[in-house]
Design a protein around this motif. Structure first.
Motif, PDB file in Angstrom:
ATOM      1  N   GLY A 118     -22.353  73.850   0.106  1.00 21.25           N
ATOM      2  CA  GLY A 118     -23.613  74.501  -0.204  1.00 21.25           C
ATOM      3  C   GLY A 118     -24.410  74.635   1.086  1.00 21.25           C
ATOM      4  N   THR A 119     -23.872  74.485   2.317  1.00 21.82           N
ATOM      5  CA  THR A 119     -24.533  74.644   3.745  1.00 21.82           C
ATOM      6  C   THR A 119     -23.635  75.601   4.433  1.00 21.82           C
ATOM      7  OG1 THR A 119     -25.370  72.248   3.796  1.00 21.82           O
ATOM      8  CG2 THR A 119     -25.355  73.493   5.711  1.00 21.82           C
ATOM      9  N   VAL A 120     -24.138  76.778   4.668  1.00 26.25           N
ATOM     10  CA  VAL A 120     -23.568  77.897   5.393  1.00 26.25           C
ATOM     11  C   VAL A 120     -23.939  77.902   6.804  1.00 26.25           C
ATOM     12  CG1 VAL A 120     -23.107  80.444   5.375  1.00 26.25           C
ATOM     13  CG2 VAL A 120     -23.094  78.990   2.908  1.00 26.25           C
ATOM     14  N   CYS A 121     -23.043  78.333   7.493  1.00 29.04           N
ATOM     15  CA  CYS A 121     -23.402  78.486   9.063  1.00 29.04           C
ATOM     16  C   CYS A 121     -22.812  79.891   9.528  1.00 29.04           C
ATOM     17  CB  CYS A 121     -23.146  77.371   9.860  1.00 29.04           C
ATOM     18  SG  CYS A 121     -23.573  77.285  11.557  1.00 29.04           S
ATOM     19  N   TYR A 151     -20.360  84.619  -6.622  1.00 28.87           N
ATOM     20  CA  TYR A 151     -20.296  83.120  -7.264  1.00 28.87           C
ATOM     21  C   TYR A 151     -20.989  83.396  -8.765  1.00 28.87           C
ATOM     22  CZ  TYR A 151     -19.501  80.564  -3.061  1.00 28.87           C
ATOM     23  OH  TYR A 151     -18.964  79.905  -1.860  1.00 28.87           O
ATOM     24  N   GLN A 152     -21.457  84.286  -9.150  1.00 26.84           N
ATOM     25  CA  GLN A 152     -22.169  84.670 -10.391  1.00 26.84           C
ATOM     26  C   GLN A 152     -23.596  83.861 -10.644  1.00 26.84           C
ATOM     27  OE1 GLN A 152     -18.852  83.920 -13.358  1.00 26.84           O
ATOM     28  NE2 GLN A 152     -19.141  85.903 -13.791  1.00 26.84           N
ATOM     29  N   THR A 157     -30.775  80.473   0.902  1.00 29.19           N
ATOM     30  CA  THR A 157     -32.023  80.523   1.403  1.00 29.19           C
ATOM     31  C   THR A 157     -31.894  79.950   2.977  1.00 29.19           C
ATOM     32  OG1 THR A 157     -32.874  79.606  -0.714  1.00 29.19           O
ATOM     33  CG2 THR A 157     -34.261  79.174   1.434  1.00 29.19           C
ATOM     34  N   PHE A 158     -32.270  81.002   3.842  1.00 30.59           N
ATOM     35  CA  PHE A 158     -32.107  80.571   5.049  1.00 30.59           C
ATOM     36  C   PHE A 158     -33.231  79.587   5.692  1.00 30.59           C
ATOM     37  CE2 PHE A 158     -29.515  84.444   4.632  1.00 30.59           C
ATOM     38  CZ  PHE A 158     -28.693  84.369   5.599  1.00 30.59           C
ATOM     39  N   ARG A 159     -32.658  78.872   6.674  1.00 27.58           N
ATOM     40  CA  ARG A 159     -33.540  77.798   7.323  1.00 27.58           C
ATOM     41  C   ARG A 159     -33.627  78.075   8.780  1.00 27.58           C
ATOM     42  NH1 ARG A 159     -30.406  73.254   7.623  1.00 27.58           N
ATOM     43  NH2 ARG A 159     -28.659  73.938   6.313  1.00 27.58           N
ATOM     44  N   GLU A 160     -32.699  78.732   9.366  1.00 20.59           N
ATOM     45  CA  GLU A 160     -32.644  78.919  10.790  1.00 20.59           C
ATOM     46  C   GLU A 160     -31.883  80.346  10.780  1.00 20.59           C
ATOM     47  OE1 GLU A 160     -30.838  76.174  13.235  1.00 20.59           O
ATOM     48  OE2 GLU A 160     -32.084  74.783  12.975  1.00 20.59           O
ATOM     49  N   ASP A 172     -28.819  77.392   3.014  1.00 16.56           N
ATOM     50  CA  ASP A 172     -28.228  76.578   2.054  1.00 16.56           C
ATOM     51  C   ASP A 172     -28.109  77.560   0.653  1.00 16.56           C
ATOM     52  OD1 ASP A 172     -28.939  74.136   3.069  1.00 16.56           O
ATOM     53  OD2 ASP A 172     -30.924  74.247   2.828  1.00 16.56           O
ATOM     54  N   PHE A 173     -26.748  77.227   0.170  1.00 16.19           N
ATOM     55  CA  PHE A 173     -26.588  78.016  -1.035  1.00 16.19           C
ATOM     56  C   PHE A 173     -26.451  77.185  -2.314  1.00 16.19           C
ATOM     57  CE2 PHE A 173     -23.644  80.104  -3.979  1.00 16.19           C
ATOM     58  CZ  PHE A 173     -24.171  81.297  -4.327  1.00 16.19           C
ATOM     59  N   ARG A 174     -27.417  77.393  -3.428  1.00 20.39           N
ATOM     60  CA  ARG A 174     -27.420  76.462  -4.484  1.00 20.39           C
ATOM     61  C   ARG A 174     -27.167  77.340  -5.666  1.00 20.39           C
ATOM     62  NH1 ARG A 174     -26.510  72.942  -1.350  1.00 20.39           N
ATOM     63  NH2 ARG A 174     -28.302  71.829  -0.134  1.00 20.39           N
TER      64      ARG A 174
END
Length: 174
Positions: A118-121, A151-152, A157-160, A172-174
């Motif tokens: 769930g955390t993308v960089c 992912y269907q 949501t970008f934090r930085e 974050d990807f939820r």
């Protein structure tokens, strides 16, 4: 996952085809004509796409276009593309989905990894040299749509962001 199509996307031809489709669909979302890049190298095509999206976003901002509507058009276009890729590649699980995203982004000069579930960089982004923060924010609708299509569902949501002076993009990807 359909390895034949995955390997095809990994080729230079596949990368050029991916960018050509992305360019045409993005132009349609902006209500503009896509740049003519048929005989250009892959690097020149990518630069033309980056310049085109930056110019169209600036134009929309300066002309007072409804940015929420434009954001939605870009998202919907990218969601449809992500959905097509999902149908073609038939990922079996979330690991396959992220492998597809990693390949797609590598093809357009973006080095992306999943730091934790769930955390993308994003460590390197070709587009950061062309986009100001407000442009990046608008164009990130494409990222959100691609993720959700593959992912269907889900929300990115970008934090930085690199365009805001950060060393990396964090999302974050939820």
């Amino acid at each position: 996952m359909n390895r034949l199509i995955y390997r095809a996307l990994s080729s230079r031809f596949g990368a050029n085809l991916e960018l050509q489709i992305l360019m045409r669909q993005t132009a349609k979302a902006f209500g503009a004509d896509a740049p003519k890049v048929t005989w250009r190298s892959g690097t020149e095509r990518l630069k033309a796409y980056a310049q085109f999206t930056a110019e169209e976003a600036v134009r929309a901002i300066q002309h007072g276009d409804n940015l929420e509507t434009l954001h939605q058009k870009l998202y919907q276009m990218a969601y449809a593309l992500g959905g097509c890729l999902r149908r073609w590649l038939r990922p079996q699980d979330e690991q396959d989905c992220f492998a597809i995203i990693t390949l797609l982004y590598r093809n357009i000069g973006i080095q992306i990894c999943e730091e934790s579930p769930g955390t993308v960089c994003v460590h390197k982004c070709y587009f950061s040299g062309f986009y100001k923060p407000e442009i990046c924010d608008l164009i990130s609708a494409i990222d959100q749509g691609i993720f959700a299509g593959i992912y269907q569902g889900g929300k990115l949501t970008f934090r930085e962001r690199i365009t805001e002076g950060c060393d990396v993009c964090q999302a974050d990807f939820r």
